[in-house]
Write a protein that holds these residues in place. Structure first.
Motif, short mmCIF file in Angstrom:
data_model
loop_
_atom_site.label_atom_id
_atom_site.label_comp_id
_atom_site.label_asym_id
_atom_site.label_seq_id
_atom_site.Cartn_x
_atom_site.Cartn_y
_atom_site.Cartn_z
N GLY A 82 0.81 -1.21 0.00
CA GLY A 82 0.00 0.00 0.00
C GLY A 82 0.84 1.26 0.00
N SER A 83 0.36 2.29 0.71
CA SER A 83 1.02 3.60 0.67
C SER A 83 2.36 3.64 1.38
N THR A 84 2.71 2.59 2.11
CA THR A 84 4.06 2.59 2.70
C THR A 84 5.13 2.60 1.61
N PHE A 85 4.74 2.22 0.38
CA PHE A 85 5.70 2.19 -0.73
C PHE A 85 5.96 3.59 -1.30
N LYS A 86 5.11 4.57 -1.00
CA LYS A 86 5.31 5.91 -1.56
C LYS A 86 6.65 6.50 -1.15
N ILE A 87 7.03 6.22 0.09
CA ILE A 87 8.27 6.82 0.61
C ILE A 87 9.51 6.24 -0.06
N PRO A 88 9.72 4.91 -0.02
CA PRO A 88 10.97 4.39 -0.60
C PRO A 88 10.99 4.37 -2.12
N SER A 89 9.82 4.30 -2.76
CA SER A 89 9.80 4.16 -4.22
C SER A 89 9.75 5.49 -4.96
N THR A 90 9.17 6.53 -4.33
CA THR A 90 8.87 7.76 -5.06
C THR A 90 9.47 9.00 -4.40
N TYR A 91 8.99 9.33 -3.21
CA TYR A 91 9.45 10.56 -2.57
C TYR A 91 10.93 10.52 -2.23
N GLY A 92 11.41 9.37 -1.75
CA GLY A 92 12.82 9.24 -1.43
C GLY A 92 13.71 9.46 -2.63
N PRO A 93 13.50 8.74 -3.75
CA PRO A 93 14.34 8.96 -4.94
C PRO A 93 14.26 10.39 -5.49
N LEU A 94 13.05 10.99 -5.51
CA LEU A 94 12.93 12.34 -6.06
C LEU A 94 13.66 13.36 -5.18
N LEU A 95 13.54 13.25 -3.87
CA LEU A 95 14.30 14.13 -2.98
C LEU A 95 15.80 13.90 -3.14
N ASP A 96 16.19 12.64 -3.29
CA ASP A 96 17.60 12.29 -3.39
C ASP A 96 18.24 12.88 -4.66
N LYS A 97 17.43 12.95 -5.72
CA LYS A 97 17.94 13.46 -6.99
C LYS A 97 17.75 14.98 -7.11
N GLY A 98 17.21 15.60 -6.06
CA GLY A 98 17.04 17.05 -6.09
C GLY A 98 15.94 17.53 -7.00
N LYS A 99 15.00 16.66 -7.35
CA LYS A 99 13.93 17.05 -8.26
C LYS A 99 12.73 17.66 -7.53
N ILE A 100 12.65 17.47 -6.24
CA ILE A 100 11.61 18.10 -5.44
C ILE A 100 12.20 18.50 -4.09
N THR A 101 11.48 19.35 -3.41
CA THR A 101 11.76 19.64 -2.00
C THR A 101 10.46 19.41 -1.24
N LEU A 102 10.51 19.51 0.06
CA LEU A 102 9.29 19.32 0.84
C LEU A 102 8.29 20.45 0.62
N THR A 103 8.76 21.60 0.08
CA THR A 103 7.85 22.72 -0.17
C THR A 103 7.40 22.79 -1.64
N SER A 104 7.88 21.86 -2.45
CA SER A 104 7.41 21.83 -3.84
C SER A 104 5.89 21.68 -3.86
N ARG A 105 5.26 22.41 -4.76
CA ARG A 105 3.79 22.37 -4.81
C ARG A 105 3.35 21.48 -5.98
N GLU A 106 2.52 20.51 -5.66
CA GLU A 106 2.03 19.57 -6.65
C GLU A 106 0.50 19.61 -6.66
N THR A 107 -0.09 19.27 -7.79
CA THR A 107 -1.54 19.39 -7.94
C THR A 107 -2.21 18.02 -8.02
N ASP A 108 -3.20 17.85 -7.21
CA ASP A 108 -4.02 16.64 -7.19
C ASP A 108 -5.22 16.88 -8.11
N ASP A 109 -5.10 16.38 -9.33
CA ASP A 109 -6.23 16.44 -10.27
C ASP A 109 -6.27 15.13 -11.04
N ALA A 110 -6.99 15.08 -12.10
CA ALA A 110 -7.24 13.80 -12.79
C ALA A 110 -5.94 13.16 -13.26
#
Length: 852
Positions: A489-517
């Motif tokens: 489930g959602s426990t995978f969001k951290i190691p599979s997605t948010y962790g790699p993106l933060l590690d590669k400098g592609k996002i920060t914790l203040t990056s704004r993302e949009t929840d739409d379709a």
């Protein structure tokens, strides 16, 4: 005889005749030939015997220390503090090796007195004993016999010639010759090596010999009969044990105390005659009420070696066996034999206090749902009257009752008694007259279930593990924490997605993302738990609320290939690179699922500053002589930067403080970071969280993928917090350490850039290398035209709240100085806004994270 002249003449002629002389000569010649032939035959026989003897001797095994060392030593498991927690042994593998210095002199002398009185005088073979044995046989007309084997020979028979019970008569002769030869060679070789041959031989013999009642070796015998170590044996107890080896069944002091007492008296008499004890010692030993103590000890006998292994020991055995096979080249059979009969000392990572806490909480039925059911695991084998064999399973039982008219019948029951009643009904229908039940297996499993793993993140040591609720009735059974693969489930969001993106400098914790379709490759829409879209939010907020759509879209930008590479570095071994290669990976939509152990270890890597340690259950393994044969230094590798690990920790602290993980807060105030995960239809509930001390992952659900009722979804947090609260109750509260590579900054809440006077602001943590350095201009008011100048257009900046705009550093939003109104590096449209999976993806295995 005719004495006349004529008769005398005839006699004289007869005597002078050559015929008698010839006959006499022939007789002498024949006799000589016979004698020569006999001599030749004797010489041939002697030569043949010498050749055969030399051949037998040449075929004898080599004498080394390993030859005389007994097999079948029990192995022992120790916890992290060195306390023994489990004895591992096979049917004849419960020996405990002790040195000659730990064996009382009375025990040594008792066995020598009764088994080999000239042990200290002979060189391995005792001619006096052999002669005595021959005389006994002759004097009794072969009706009696007396053993002539020395202790040295008996040691060789037991540890070198191990097949002696199955040998033929000629095999016995061959073995006896080799035995005598090797006995002399053994003592000679030990003496040349500078050792005391008698001490070495006696030590190995007393560690080898069968003392009856499945007690091999003097230490095991002392514990079996008297409940004490061999070093503490009294004279009378030594005599009791020395009486056993000649016939372990006949002289068993538990079953046949009278027979043992008779021979025990003989042992004492021999010791007295040979000067090992005094008359006073002899009388005191005979007067000792030793057999009553033996019976009392049986009533209080410790059965630690026969207890069911814990879930920890189950997995420990599996890991040791795997390492013996992969590192040492053992076959599976050889590894098993070494574990159960090799006298190993296995030093585990278990923290017995933590393990006890976990066992206690998992056995508390008040924690689990009040409407818990019993799941039936059942199988039956029947030999039918017609000679055929039929197997029956729980699935066949369920089908039978459905066919009887109960369409909703399943394998869940309100009690064991109800389940047993259906078993009895089904058996009555399938077992007929003349049929024979060969085997039956019945297990009543409480449902819903749970499992949990606790790891010391700084070392990778598994300090406690529970593989299920309910009584563990057998060793090496299903361990849900290591054997059952469940959707994360959602426990995978951290190691599979948010962790790699933060590690590669592609996002920060203040990056704004949009929840739409957003859509899967199949065209199905990606949904949040509440089936609602929530607009634009920061990455921290997306993690805190476990937003599905944003995680899915970010995985599209990252690409599943990169996500899979990080997951594999984090130790996940059950991923399918082909079928799991889709954006649904972010939501835990994978083919095979993951184990609680591997999921916990991945989060432990984040808790450990981004360095992954392979979870281990032992530190080292030594053999019975103390030589290290396995040393588990573990496998360690950096997966995330320290800064990435802390940013994830900070975000997951928000999850527990005010997000989906609030039920997992610890009342003591100990900081907790963690992530919830719930799969489609509430089949699997997961939570992995950590403190500055330990990481703990827990799963709850039904073994058979049944939906958890809404009222039963809270015991997961009760279990986790109960265990972790008790683990930490004596530990000082401390905060998560902030690395030097992380800094706290106040930035524009809209753009993530350094704020100007007019920006709404937010304060958060940043990787120093990825922190914004440019001042935001988007929220600044347009300049007012001077009265004497013509009006000019106000400079513009590109809005920065686009859904796919993931970079919020200076490269993303540059101050507009050109007057063109577009910005120097305006962001491109996000791939995630296309609403479809990347090319080649065929859909997800688990579509959404049902809750947070």
């Amino acid at each position: 005889m005719n004495f006349g002249k004529h008769g005398v003449q005839q006699e004289r002629e007869r005597l002078d005749s050559a015929a008698p002389k010839l006959a006499s000569r022939i007789s002498v010649s024949v006799l000589r030939v016979i004698i020569y032939l006999l001599i030749a035959a004797a010489v041939f026989g002697i030569c043949l015997g010498i050749g055969a003897y030399r051949g037998i001797i040449a075929d004898a095994p080599e004498i080394t220390d390993s030859n005389i060392t007994p097999l079948g030593y029990a192995s022992f498991v120790y916890d992290g503090d060195g306390n023994q927690i489990q004895k591992l042994s096979s049917a004849e593998g419960n020996r405990v090796s002790i040195s000659i210095n730990e064996i009382p002199k009375n025990m040594q002398h008792a066995i020598v007195a009764i088994e080999d009185s000239r042990f200290y005088q002979h060189n391995g073979v005792d001619p006096h004993g052999m002669l005595r044995a021959i005389m006994v046989m002759l004097s009794s007309n072969f009706s009696e016999s007396e053993g002539a084997s020395t202790i040295t020979q008996q040691l060789l028979k037991n540890n070198v010639f191990t097949d002696w019970m199955n040998e033929s008569r000629m095999g016995t002769i061959k073995r006896k010759i080799q035995e005598q030869y090797l006995a002399v060679q053994l003592e000679s070789s030990l003496r040349k090596a500078g050792e005391d041959p008698k001490s070495v031989i006696l030590e190995n013999y007393l560690n080898t010999v069968n003392f009856g009642n499945n007690a091999y070796g003097v230490q095991t015998a002392a514990q079996t009969y008297f409940g004490k170590d061999a070093k503490d044996l009294t004279l009378s107890e030594c005599a009791v044990l020395a009486a056993i080896p000649q016939n372990p069944s006949q002289f068993n002091p538990i079953l046949y105390p009278e027979e043992n007492a008779g021979r025990m008296k003989t042992v004492l008499e021999y010791m007295l005659q040979q000067g090992y004890i005094t008359e006073k010692d002899y009388k005191e030993a005979l007067a000792d009420n030793v057999y009553d103590r033996i019976q009392e000890n049986q009533n209080n006998e410790v059965t630690q070696d026969s207890t069911v292994y814990s879930y920890f020991v189950d997995e420990l055995i599996s890991q040791v066996k795997d390492d013996l096979m992969t590192q040492k080249g053992y076959t599976e059979a050889q590894a098993n034999n070494l574990i159960y009969s090799g006298g190993l000392h296995i030093y585990s990572t278990e923290n017995s206090d933590i393990q006890s806490i976990m066992d206690s909480e998992f056995s508390d039925e008040s924690i689990f749902p009040a409407d818990s059911q019993i799941s039936l695991d059942w199988a039956l084998t029947v030999d039918k009257a017609d000679g055929s064999r039929q197997n029956y399973s729980v699935e066949m039982l369920v089908q039978y009752f459905k066919q009887q008219g109960d369409a909703d019948f399943d394998q869940y029951f309100s009690s064991q008694e109800e389940a047993q009643s259906y078993i009895d009904q089904y058996k009555a229908s399938v077992v007929g007259d003349g049929d024979t039940i060969v085997a039956e297996r019945t297990a009543f499993v409480p449902e819903p279930q749970a499992c949990m793993t606790v790891i010391d993140q700084s070392t990778g040591y598994v300090v406690g593990i529970v593989g299920g609720r309910g009584e563990k009735t057998a060793s090496l059974t299903l361990n849900r924490a290591t054997d059952s693969l469940r959707q994360p489930g959602s426990t995978f969001k951290i190691p599979s997605t948010y962790g790699p993106l933060l590690d590669k400098g592609k996002i920060t914790l203040t990056s704004r993302e949009t929840d739409d379709a957003a859509y899967y490759a199949t065209g199905q829409e990606v949904n949040n738990a509440d089936n609602t879209h929530h607009g634009t939010m920061t990455v921290r907020n997306a993690i805190q609320t476990s937003n599905n759509v944003i995680a899915f879209k970010l995985m599209q930008e990252l690409t599943p290939e990169v996500g899979l590479s990080y997951l594999k570095k984090l130790g996940f071994t059950t991923l399918d690179s082909d079928n799991d290669n889709s954006p649904g990976l972010a939501l835990g939509g994978i083919t095979n699922g993951v184990s609680d152990l591997e999921l916990t270890a991945a989060y432990a890597a984040i808790a450990n500053g981004g360095t992954y340690n392979r979870p281990v259950f032992y530190t080292k393994v030594t053999d019975h002589s103390g030589k290290t044969i396995l040393e588990n230094s573990g496998l360690s590798r950096r997966v995330f930067k320290e800064s990435t690990a802390y940013l994830l920790t900070s975000a997951m602290q928000s999850v527990v403080q005010s997000g989906t993980g609030t039920p997992y807060q610890l009342s003591s105030g100990m900081p907790v970071a963690g992530k919830t995960g719930t799969t489609d239809s509430y089949v699997d509930l997961q939570f992995v969280g950590y403190t500055p001390y330990y990481t703990a992952g827990i799963w709850t659900g039904y073994d058979t993928n049944v939906e958890l009722p809404e009222a039963d979804r809270t015991y997961i947090s009760t279990l986790w917090t109960n265990v972790m609260s008790r683990i930490h109750e004596s530990l000082p509260i401390k905060e998560f350490s902030v690395p030097d590579s992380v800094e706290q900054l106040t930035v524009c809440a809209n753009t993530g850039l350094l704020p100007n006077t007019y920006c709404p602001t937010v304060t958060d943590y940043f990787d120093v290398a990825n922190a914004p350095t440019t001042i935001c201009t988007y929220d600044a008011p347009a300049p007012t035209a001077a009265p004497t100048a013509a009006p000019t257009a106000a400079p513009t900046a590109t809005p920065t709240a686009a859904a796919g705009d993931n970079n919020t550093d200076a490269n993303q939003h540059t101050e507009n100085t050109t007057g063109e109104g577009t910005g120097e590096n305006a962001p491109a449209e996000s791939a995630g806004t296309e609403g479809d999976a990347s090319p080649g993806n065929t859909g997800e295995n688990t579509q959404t994270d049902q809750t947070q």
